[in-house]
Design a protein around this motif. Sequence first.
Motif, PDB file in Angstrom:
ATOM      1  N   GLY A 150       8.140 -37.572  29.528  1.00 54.34           N
ATOM      2  CA  GLY A 150       9.100 -36.846  30.401  1.00 54.34           C
ATOM      3  C   GLY A 150       8.256 -36.185  31.506  1.00 54.34           C
ATOM      4  N   ALA A 151       7.436 -35.261  30.890  1.00 59.42           N
ATOM      5  CA  ALA A 151       6.680 -34.356  31.639  1.00 59.42           C
ATOM      6  C   ALA A 151       5.671 -35.181  32.313  1.00 59.42           C
ATOM      7  CB  ALA A 151       5.946 -33.324  30.858  1.00 59.42           C
ATOM      8  N   SER A 152       5.014 -36.149  31.757  1.00 55.86           N
ATOM      9  CA  SER A 152       4.020 -37.137  32.445  1.00 55.86           C
ATOM     10  C   SER A 152       4.646 -37.830  33.493  1.00 55.86           C
ATOM     11  CB  SER A 152       3.427 -38.050  31.467  1.00 55.86           C
ATOM     12  OG  SER A 152       2.696 -37.430  30.387  1.00 55.86           O
ATOM     13  N   VAL A 153       5.943 -38.477  33.563  1.00 56.36           N
ATOM     14  CA  VAL A 153       6.419 -39.151  34.536  1.00 56.36           C
ATOM     15  C   VAL A 153       6.555 -38.275  35.911  1.00 56.36           C
ATOM     16  CG1 VAL A 153       8.829 -40.134  35.284  1.00 56.36           C
ATOM     17  CG2 VAL A 153       7.746 -40.815  33.168  1.00 56.36           C
ATOM     18  N   ARG A 154       7.171 -36.985  35.492  1.00 60.55           N
ATOM     19  CA  ARG A 154       7.208 -36.148  36.760  1.00 60.55           C
ATOM     20  C   ARG A 154       6.054 -35.746  37.448  1.00 60.55           C
ATOM     21  NH1 ARG A 154       9.746 -30.192  35.201  1.00 60.55           N
ATOM     22  NH2 ARG A 154       7.869 -30.085  34.022  1.00 60.55           N
ATOM     23  N   HIS A 183      17.896 -35.608  30.498  1.00 58.06           N
ATOM     24  CA  HIS A 183      17.424 -36.358  29.973  1.00 58.06           C
ATOM     25  C   HIS A 183      17.009 -36.048  28.553  1.00 58.06           C
ATOM     26  CE1 HIS A 183      17.928 -39.698  33.015  1.00 58.06           C
ATOM     27  NE2 HIS A 183      17.584 -38.690  33.712  1.00 58.06           N
ATOM     28  N   THR A 184      16.502 -34.871  28.373  1.00 58.76           N
ATOM     29  CA  THR A 184      15.930 -34.485  26.999  1.00 58.76           C
ATOM     30  C   THR A 184      17.209 -34.401  26.060  1.00 58.76           C
ATOM     31  OG1 THR A 184      13.982 -33.263  28.046  1.00 58.76           O
ATOM     32  CG2 THR A 184      14.774 -32.767  25.815  1.00 58.76           C
ATOM     33  N   ALA A 185      18.280 -33.762  26.675  1.00 62.33           N
ATOM     34  CA  ALA A 185      19.394 -33.602  26.096  1.00 62.33           C
ATOM     35  C   ALA A 185      20.017 -35.086  25.262  1.00 62.33           C
ATOM     36  CB  ALA A 185      20.497 -32.728  26.538  1.00 62.33           C
ATOM     37  N   VAL A 241      23.192 -27.519  42.020  1.00 62.49           N
ATOM     38  CA  VAL A 241      22.154 -27.354  42.991  1.00 62.49           C
ATOM     39  C   VAL A 241      22.213 -28.578  44.050  1.00 62.49           C
ATOM     40  CG1 VAL A 241      19.623 -27.658  42.920  1.00 62.49           C
ATOM     41  CG2 VAL A 241      20.762 -26.567  41.038  1.00 62.49           C
ATOM     42  N   MET A 242      22.721 -29.494  43.544  1.00 66.50           N
ATOM     43  CA  MET A 242      22.637 -30.699  44.467  1.00 66.50           C
ATOM     44  C   MET A 242      23.697 -30.434  45.916  1.00 66.50           C
ATOM     45  SD  MET A 242      22.419 -34.161  42.409  1.00 66.50           S
ATOM     46  CE  MET A 242      22.374 -35.230  43.981  1.00 66.50           C
ATOM     47  N   ALA A 243      24.832 -29.815  45.559  1.00 71.70           N
ATOM     48  CA  ALA A 243      25.647 -29.304  46.532  1.00 71.70           C
ATOM     49  C   ALA A 243      25.210 -28.161  47.364  1.00 71.70           C
ATOM     50  CB  ALA A 243      27.006 -28.890  45.768  1.00 71.70           C
ATOM     51  N   ALA A 244      24.374 -27.370  46.661  1.00 69.77           N
ATOM     52  CA  ALA A 244      23.956 -26.079  47.783  1.00 69.77           C
ATOM     53  C   ALA A 244      22.862 -26.506  48.162  1.00 69.77           C
ATOM     54  CB  ALA A 244      23.806 -24.914  46.486  1.00 69.77           C
ATOM     55  N   HIS A 245      21.973 -27.575  47.818  1.00 73.95           N
ATOM     56  CA  HIS A 245      20.828 -27.892  48.717  1.00 73.95           C
ATOM     57  C   HIS A 245      20.814 -29.042  48.833  1.00 73.95           C
ATOM     58  CE1 HIS A 245      18.947 -24.008  47.770  1.00 73.95           C
ATOM     59  NE2 HIS A 245      19.443 -24.224  46.312  1.00 73.95           N
ATOM     60  N   PRO A 246      21.690 -29.768  49.884  1.00 70.47           N
ATOM     61  CA  PRO A 246      22.021 -31.430  49.991  1.00 70.47           C
ATOM     62  C   PRO A 246      20.601 -31.849  50.603  1.00 70.47           C
ATOM     63  CG  PRO A 246      22.957 -29.965  51.587  1.00 70.47           C
ATOM     64  CD  PRO A 246      22.731 -29.088  50.557  1.00 70.47           C
ATOM     65  N   GLU A 247      19.873 -30.967  51.219  1.00 67.96           N
ATOM     66  CA  GLU A 247      18.564 -31.611  52.052  1.00 67.96           C
ATOM     67  C   GLU A 247      17.546 -31.671  51.164  1.00 67.96           C
ATOM     68  OE1 GLU A 247      17.800 -27.187  51.306  1.00 67.96           O
ATOM     69  OE2 GLU A 247      19.575 -28.540  52.062  1.00 67.96           O
ATOM     70  N   ARG A 248      17.653 -31.257  49.902  1.00 70.73           N
ATOM     71  CA  ARG A 248      16.695 -31.568  48.818  1.00 70.73           C
ATOM     72  C   ARG A 248      17.176 -32.080  47.647  1.00 70.73           C
ATOM     73  NH1 ARG A 248      14.159 -25.971  47.255  1.00 70.73           N
ATOM     74  NH2 ARG A 248      12.361 -27.355  46.623  1.00 70.73           N
ATOM     75  N   ALA A 249      18.492 -32.645  47.730  1.00 69.48           N
ATOM     76  CA  ALA A 249      19.310 -33.454  46.598  1.00 69.48           C
ATOM     77  C   ALA A 249      18.079 -34.403  45.798  1.00 69.48           C
ATOM     78  CB  ALA A 249      20.238 -33.930  46.947  1.00 69.48           C
ATOM     79  N   GLY A 250      18.117 -34.243  44.644  1.00 71.37           N
ATOM     80  CA  GLY A 250      17.477 -35.345  43.977  1.00 71.37           C
ATOM     81  C   GLY A 250      15.936 -34.994  43.929  1.00 71.37           C
ATOM     82  N   ARG A 251      15.502 -33.910  44.364  1.00 69.27           N
ATOM     83  CA  ARG A 251      13.929 -33.759  44.617  1.00 69.27           C
ATOM     84  C   ARG A 251      13.635 -32.507  43.588  1.00 69.27           C
ATOM     85  NH1 ARG A 251      15.434 -35.769  49.811  1.00 69.27           N
ATOM     86  NH2 ARG A 251      14.629 -37.930  49.728  1.00 69.27           N
ATOM     87  N   GLU A 252      12.882 -31.699  44.226  1.00 60.59           N
ATOM     88  CA  GLU A 252      12.344 -30.602  43.459  1.00 60.59           C
ATOM     89  C   GLU A 252      13.602 -29.505  43.133  1.00 60.59           C
ATOM     90  OE1 GLU A 252       9.914 -27.916  41.640  1.00 60.59           O
ATOM     91  OE2 GLU A 252       9.431 -29.906  42.412  1.00 60.59           O
ATOM     92  N   ALA A 253      14.693 -29.441  43.941  1.00 64.78           N
ATOM     93  CA  ALA A 253      15.858 -28.591  43.673  1.00 64.78           C
ATOM     94  C   ALA A 253      16.566 -29.049  42.374  1.00 64.78           C
ATOM     95  CB  ALA A 253      16.907 -28.699  44.754  1.00 64.78           C
ATOM     96  N   THR A 254      16.342 -30.111  41.925  1.00 62.98           N
ATOM     97  CA  THR A 254      17.228 -30.801  40.784  1.00 62.98           C
ATOM     98  C   THR A 254      16.352 -31.294  39.568  1.00 62.98           C
ATOM     99  OG1 THR A 254      17.382 -32.918  41.697  1.00 62.98           O
ATOM    100  CG2 THR A 254      19.258 -31.372  42.287  1.00 62.98           C
ATOM    101  N   VAL A 255      14.998 -31.290  39.856  1.00 60.17           N
ATOM    102  CA  VAL A 255      14.088 -32.031  38.926  1.00 60.17           C
ATOM    103  C   VAL A 255      14.198 -31.384  37.359  1.00 60.17           C
ATOM    104  CG1 VAL A 255      11.919 -30.695  39.428  1.00 60.17           C
ATOM    105  CG2 VAL A 255      11.911 -32.949  38.406  1.00 60.17           C
ATOM    106  N   GLU A 256      14.400 -29.853  37.358  1.00 63.08           N
ATOM    107  CA  GLU A 256      14.184 -29.313  36.216  1.00 63.08           C
ATOM    108  C   GLU A 256      15.443 -29.514  35.345  1.00 63.08           C
ATOM    109  OE1 GLU A 256      11.830 -27.831  34.739  1.00 63.08           O
ATOM    110  OE2 GLU A 256      10.424 -28.044  36.411  1.00 63.08           O
ATOM    111  N   HIS A 257      16.785 -29.469  35.949  1.00 61.77           N
ATOM    112  CA  HIS A 257      17.872 -29.734  35.418  1.00 61.77           C
ATOM    113  C   HIS A 257      18.171 -31.328  35.061  1.00 61.77           C
ATOM    114  CE1 HIS A 257      19.409 -25.774  36.329  1.00 61.77           C
ATOM    115  NE2 HIS A 257      19.441 -25.849  37.476  1.00 61.77           N
TER     116      HIS A 257
END
Length: 239
Positions: free
Chosen positions: A174-178, A154-156, A133-149
């Motif tokens: 985890g959900a509260s932090v987000r 971290h849950t794993a 996802v980060m490679a496909a959306h570099p302009e959003r890397a680390g934000r909404e585009a990757t938050v679920e993954h």
Amino acid sequence: MEGLQAAGRRSLVDAAIEQLREQLASGVWAVGSQIPTEHELAERLQVGRNTVREAIRVLVHAGMLVSRQGEGTFVRSTSDPAAVLRGVQRSGVRDVLEVRAALETEAARLAAERHTPEDLARMRAALAREAEVMAAHPERAGREATVEHDLEFHTAVVEAAHNPALTEVYRYFGASVRESMRTAFGDRDMPEVVIATHAALVDAIESRDPERAEAACRALLAEPTAAVEQLLAAIAARK
């Protein structure tokens, strides 16, 4: 038990719940002790037994009481878990992040000792999806585009500790932090995700070295923690 007041004309069940909760919080009944019978509580509250039964059912569901078939109802906790969670929700993003970090570092230590091949596969799969996802959306890397993954990764890690209680507590934090970070900063200012430190944590867990796993987890969490501190400082400076 003393001091229960008769429920008024407002919702009798709500009044009974509130008064029973107050009795529990004040320590009238100790954890593990049996509370009075429905008949006795109904007399003291001056309500019907059905009202008492419903109030007890709500407090059992809340985790404050536990009913045992043929024995009665016993005190499980003198504090309302829902109230505790509401308090967490009112905490600041830094506070919640620090608690999450404490949970996650301990989980990393346990995961190093207890993980299975399937646990490692889940971590790496989540990390691979995050990288894609980060490679496909570099302009959003680390934000909404990757938050679920990222949360999936971290849950794993936490679930690899194979401690159900730790997993449930972590899921909430985890959900509260987000949500806290989104509320405070918005999606555009969410801290960046660095794949390398995530991969290093997986390698450390695989090594079955708890100390190494804890250190790797702290290194990973240092990045978002530092980003949060900078964002909070910037927000304070604008006030």
